[in-house]
Design an enzyme around this catalytic site. Structure first.
Site, PDB file in Angstrom:
ATOM      1  CG  HIS A 141      -1.679   1.276   1.409  1.00 40.66           C
ATOM      2  ND1 HIS A 141      -2.621   1.726   0.504  1.00 40.66           N
ATOM      3  CD2 HIS A 141      -1.627   2.222   2.388  1.00 40.66           C
ATOM      4  CE1 HIS A 141      -3.132   2.881   0.925  1.00 40.66           C
ATOM      5  NE2 HIS A 141      -2.535   3.206   2.058  1.00 40.66           N
ATOM      6  NE  ARG A 150       5.978  10.060  -1.020  1.00 36.82           N
ATOM      7  CZ  ARG A 150       4.968   9.635  -0.257  1.00 36.82           C
ATOM      8  NH1 ARG A 150       4.059  10.484   0.157  1.00 36.82           N
ATOM      9  NH2 ARG A 150       4.873   8.377   0.090  1.00 36.82           N
ATOM     10  CD  GLU A 207      -7.165   4.190   3.536  1.00 35.37           C
ATOM     11  OE1 GLU A 207      -6.940   4.108   4.759  1.00 35.37           O
ATOM     12  OE2 GLU A 207      -6.515   4.924   2.764  1.00 35.37           O
TER      13      GLU A 207
END
Lengths: 423, 423
Positions: A141, A150, A207
């Site tokens: 994850h 990123r 989630e």
């Protein structure tokens, strides 16, 4: 005394091969019926055993527990009796439910008082949660998120492999499976060049997580070692850490997620004890670089728990969107608890510590729509032909979890909630 | 009925010009004596009024409150009676303490039962905190931090002026003034090129804050408008958000502060009601750019509260290191509460919402050692000749707060704690 986890045990209550609740499980929860107040129950097959009446009828006479512990709206006071006592209750219930034990099996009058079909009872929050912490401990994850937002070449931040990153969440908005909630509203910034706007969240996500419940308190200043951590863990539940991705993106710098998370979390109602999970322990990740000594641990501390996520659009059937496993966790519960208390942070009974999204290495084992659809670029098909990038209004998200070994299957029941349109 | 905030009121109990607790204040707290169990008290001068005995003696007969509300270890049940009732109790106490009222003044027998010197009682946590949230709402603090750690030309992050940034904190480790704690240990990375190390925090800091306490609950899905927010705020306390700067630097990316904060927070024992603070309201910052409609508010919603921080090295006198003011806040409590609930997050009575570090525009009004010493580059001198960059072992940090207007001074008492060496 037989071992209550013994795979050869059978019960005089029919449980079926696919039941979450064979005699080897015996999870604790809080339930009420149309005519009864909240009380502690234990799941067996498709039934629930009323521990308050069991105690009143003398079935726990050798253990001696005040009945107010059982006629309680939370498990906290029961858990506070300590593992020796709570395990003793589980052992005794195991004994009473085993095929060859006539005590309850042959007492139809008592059975009528202590057994209810689960379909006839309402499950309530099992514990009063004092503090709730969420970790970020699945390497797949964290890698997926880091890759998306990123740098794919440096997806994990420098601290990630040195400590189990975690943050505090909201305890008040943790709700029991079956509790619908309205799509949250809030502030987002859909257009980089424009000011932020107010409105319903557009990127609502689940989630897939588990959470463990603290079973033994500590005082401010105390630390828990990885070796002692299991003494402090009562059991586990499934946990859906609902997330508003667009709210999160705008709000979370520099202090972390806030309104993107605290509108609702959903847990499964039955607390599966750590004792029941012990047979399903498995080896964890090899941790490289080597962790600091206070995070080292020995033995198999991961747990092989199959985890499924399904989406059920209104009035249609469920579609499986993820099949993950708790064994994919990089950081174990024991390490999470040792880290959380290394600074002396005190733990209370009922505190809930969630795993963070549990993704496996393959796309069909990712634990959030963000990852499954890769930020919405790869929508998933529902069985009714519709597509999902994130969660739509009136969708129900269902999580299921179960361990299987040596012919025994123990499960968590369902963690399920429906998203209503924004108010 | 006189207005209990009337500056002309005096009490037959001597309170003195510099007392925090004149008859215009009447804050609520929980205390016990050597012979009594915990109960609700109200501060007046250097004494505390025992509300449980007051109620038993019939002084609140017209209000009719079950005495179990007063003989309670927390204020939560009292607060839950609602503002009409709790204000009614404050009004009645004001009446009974006014110079010209003989009811208690001339009943020495009753006085002996209901009044204790504060120096003879132990103050306890005033409320059971369900959830604790910390904001980041001082523009000078956020600007200082952004200047130090990011970019002096873009010190504030893009979201800062659009929403009151906040995050969830740990409720279990909030302690009452006077509670010492050990310097936390944890993981830090003192050398960029080396692996992280484990040991006692080296950069221990205070953060000067206030916190407000929720007085009226909401259900999941409900929002509170800025116009209605004051109905949901019972009162305020001083709050020291102890911070381990070196732990924070290493752990906080990407999910925010965690172990850097949850080892201890300290609050002052007396909850000053919002009613008592009303006369000290003052205009807030002009908010540019204009905020979204759900964050707009009208009227003067800042409060002029002088705030002092003092450091007392062991066995020596105190040194004042900061003189700040709550009026410097950019975001008001009403905006914080409206933002916190805009997504439907539910609030419970006793929940605590802290301001974030309160820094003023001048260096002598900065609210943390990080800012006062500018990351340790400008140490401050103690009266005993020693210097401080951060907080040393055996230092006691003391916060005091008070409002002053029209000859009336109401205060918060002390928020004080001593740092013991790491265990």
């Amino acid at each position: 005394m037989t071992n209550p986890n013994d795979p050869s045990l059978t019960s005089w209550i029919e449980t079926g091969a696919d039941s979450d609740f064979p005699v080897q499980n015996l999870p604790f929860g809080i339930f009420k019926t149309q005519s009864s107040s909240p009380r502690i129950g234990v799941a067996i097959g498709d039934q629930v055993l009323d521990l308050a009446i069991m105690n009143k009828l003398g079935f726990f006479d050798k253990i001696k527990i005040d009945n107010s512990v059982f006629t309680n709206q939370y498990l906290n006071d029961f858990i506070a009796l300590g593992k020796q006592t709570t395990s003793g209750v589980r052992d005794r219930i195991s004994q009473l439910l085993q095929s060859d034990n006539p005590e309850l099996r042959d007492n139809k009058e008592a059975q009528a008082k202590v057994l209810h079909y689960q379909s006839n009872v309402q499950m309530l929050m099992p514990v009063k949660v004092g503090d709730y912490t969420d970790f970020y401990s699945s390497i797949d994850h964290a890698t997926n998120v880091g890759t998306m937002f990123r740098d794919p070449d440096n997806a994990l931040l420098p601290n990630w492999k040195h400590l189990p990153v975690g943050y505090h969440g909201r305890a008040s908005s943790i709700t029991i499976s079956g509790t619908s909630f309205h799509r949250p509203k809030g502030q987002t910034k859909p257009n980089e060049a424009e000011p932020p706007v107010y409105g319903p969240c557009r990127l609502l996500d689940f989630e897939l997580e588990t959470a463990f419940i603290i079973g033994k308190e500590t005082q401010l200043g105390d630390s828990i070692s990885t070796a002692n951590a299991d003494e402090h863990i009562f059991g586990m539940v499934l946990f859906n850490d609902w997330s508003a991705r667009d709210i999160q993106t705008w709000e979370y710098v520099p202090l972390g997620p806030f309104l993107a998370k605290n509108f609702a979390s959903t847990i499964s109602p039955w607390v599966v004890t750590l004792e029941a999970l012990e047979p399903f322990r498995t080896a964890g990740y090899k941790q490289e670089p080597k962790v600091l000594p206070y995070l080292e641990y020995s033995g198999d501390k991961n747990i092989d728990i199959s985890l499924d996520v399904l989406i059920q659009p209104e009035n249609t059937e469920e579609t499986l969107v993820s099949h993950s496993n708790y064994k994919f966790m990089y950081w174990t519960m024991e390490q999470q608890l040792a880290h959380h208390t290394v600074n002396g942070c005190n733990m209370n009974i009922g505190d809930m510590l969630a795993s963070g999204t549990i993704s496996g290495p393959r796309p069909d084992s990712f634990g959030s729509m963000l990852e499954i659809t890769w930020r919405g670029t790869k929508p998933v098909k529902m069985k009714d032909g519709s597509e999902r990038k994130f969660i739509n209004d009136n969708d129900t998200v269902i999580m299921r979890g179960y361990c299987r070994k040596d012919g025994v299957r123990i499960g968590f029941g369902e963690c399920k909630a429906k998203v209503l349109p924004a108010k």
